[in-house]
Design an enzyme around this catalytic site. Sequence first.
Site, mmCIF file in Angstrom:
data_model
loop_
_atom_site.group_PDB
_atom_site.id
_atom_site.type_symbol
_atom_site.label_atom_id
_atom_site.label_comp_id
_atom_site.label_asym_id
_atom_site.label_seq_id
_atom_site.Cartn_x
_atom_site.Cartn_y
_atom_site.Cartn_z
ATOM 1 N N HIS A 129 -31.087 -58.336 124.734
ATOM 2 C CA HIS A 129 -29.749 -58.490 124.859
ATOM 3 C C HIS A 129 -29.261 -59.984 125.170
ATOM 4 C CE1 HIS A 129 -28.240 -54.075 126.203
ATOM 5 N NE2 HIS A 129 -28.627 -54.147 124.748
ATOM 6 N N PHE A 375 -34.378 -50.769 128.094
ATOM 7 C CA PHE A 375 -34.966 -51.962 127.919
ATOM 8 C C PHE A 375 -34.108 -53.521 127.571
ATOM 9 C CE2 PHE A 375 -38.200 -48.739 126.392
ATOM 10 C CZ PHE A 375 -38.607 -48.242 127.568
ATOM 11 N N CYS A 376 -32.892 -53.232 127.938
ATOM 12 C CA CYS A 376 -31.899 -54.241 127.602
ATOM 13 C C CYS A 376 -32.129 -54.628 125.902
ATOM 14 C CB CYS A 376 -32.061 -55.629 128.393
ATOM 15 S SG CYS A 376 -31.450 -55.305 129.902
ATOM 16 N N ALA A 377 -32.348 -53.519 125.452
ATOM 17 C CA ALA A 377 -32.428 -53.774 123.996
ATOM 18 C C ALA A 377 -31.797 -52.384 123.296
ATOM 19 C CB ALA A 377 -33.698 -53.923 123.392
#
Length: 455
Positions: A129, A375-377
């Site tokens: 992100h 995982f911020c993805a």
Amino acid sequence: MSVPTVAADQSVCAPLPVLGRDVTVPLVTGGEVTYAALDYAASAPALQRVWDDVAAYAPYYGSVHRGAGYLSQLSTDLFENARRTVADFLDCRTGDQVVFTRSTTDSLNLLAAALPDGCEVFVFETEHHASLLPWRDARVTCLDAPRSPRQAVEILERALADRDPHGPALVCVTGASNVTGELWPVRELAAAAHAHGARIVLDAAQLAPHHAVSVTGLDVDWVAFSGHKLYAPFGSGVLAGRADWLREAEPYLAGGGASRKVTRREDGGVDVEWHDGAARHEAGSPNVIGAYAIASACKALTEAGFEALAAREERLVRAVREGLADVSEVRFLSLFGDDAPRVGVLSFVVEGWNSSHFAAALSAEYGIGVRDGLFCAHPLVRTLLGGDARAQGECGAPEAGPGEKSLNAIRVSFGAGTPDEHVERFVRAVRELVRDGARWNYRTVDGRCVPDTSA
């Protein structure tokens, strides 16, 4: 099958000393164990050398650039020498700038604020992100997840061929995925970008701690990374690369340090002359200790030798994959295939388990710290999981809307400070949990799966 040990290899280096290597943590089943920190992709432990360097400097700390006293002058020299150390570490070109920031996220937001008017941005849906979200004031084209390095280049070339060739454009790409650990074809993507008149910024947050990064060799226009993933704490980061867009942009923050001259106008306003160099985007009192810590980590990794560090890491990756190869319930996530080159980052799901529950059991029953979730993805993990989502309602399962399934995975990651024993313990723990189940009951508290201690 017995759990294999990590095969010794005299050609690779020993783990580098890091803080926390002797910390013990309690187990819910009783007793204590040395903590196995296997969440390097989120934040790596500080190198002991970095901590020692910072401790030695701390009594001499002073404000930089504007102090006449000895400590201020010493701190200014240290801060600017740190900038030169980072430039050398990244093999920057003559004329490139090194700007100290708070993190990779901060670096990419700084660059986003410096984009020329009308700039188009091209970014793969596979990005963290920090790379995916900063470009809010630009026209953004989000590219589909490729299934091979070659396809990544082909997808980018097709997208760039359709753009207005006369306007500015920027490609943002990771060097190593924070989800799969896979290495991306950065040099080839940079060549494709430049062939179509675009520039490229490399998110090296996961790459720089594991492999040498050469701005010159990769021919990228900018590179961004974070200190806390490079074994350096204190909330520091770097944006390094071409000076022109940064020099022409309004300062990222307005304030002291960024301004060369401020004068009062008769109408009550002020006129400001801004600095042209890195100081233009470093307003306020800078994080001197953070910059020094990054420089210390750069020196330590360079002296240890990335070839030796990478060779050891590849051995640990093999130990995990081979140690779990016959556990059919474990499925590793990958874009480019199981044999694709990668850093020490592996994500997986376990059939029959919610990932938050599994991660909680690794921590509470074995003293192993991993990461679970998206995982911020989020777009990438959802693409990789597809229809194989874990069932809803299990401990720690994120809430999903009507008709949706809960999606999350487990990530194990390691690096220069990881002992062989931590990886061996992880493999053994995964095998035991899959075979025998958890030895404790768990419940959901504030969206997290935790041991149930109410009994």
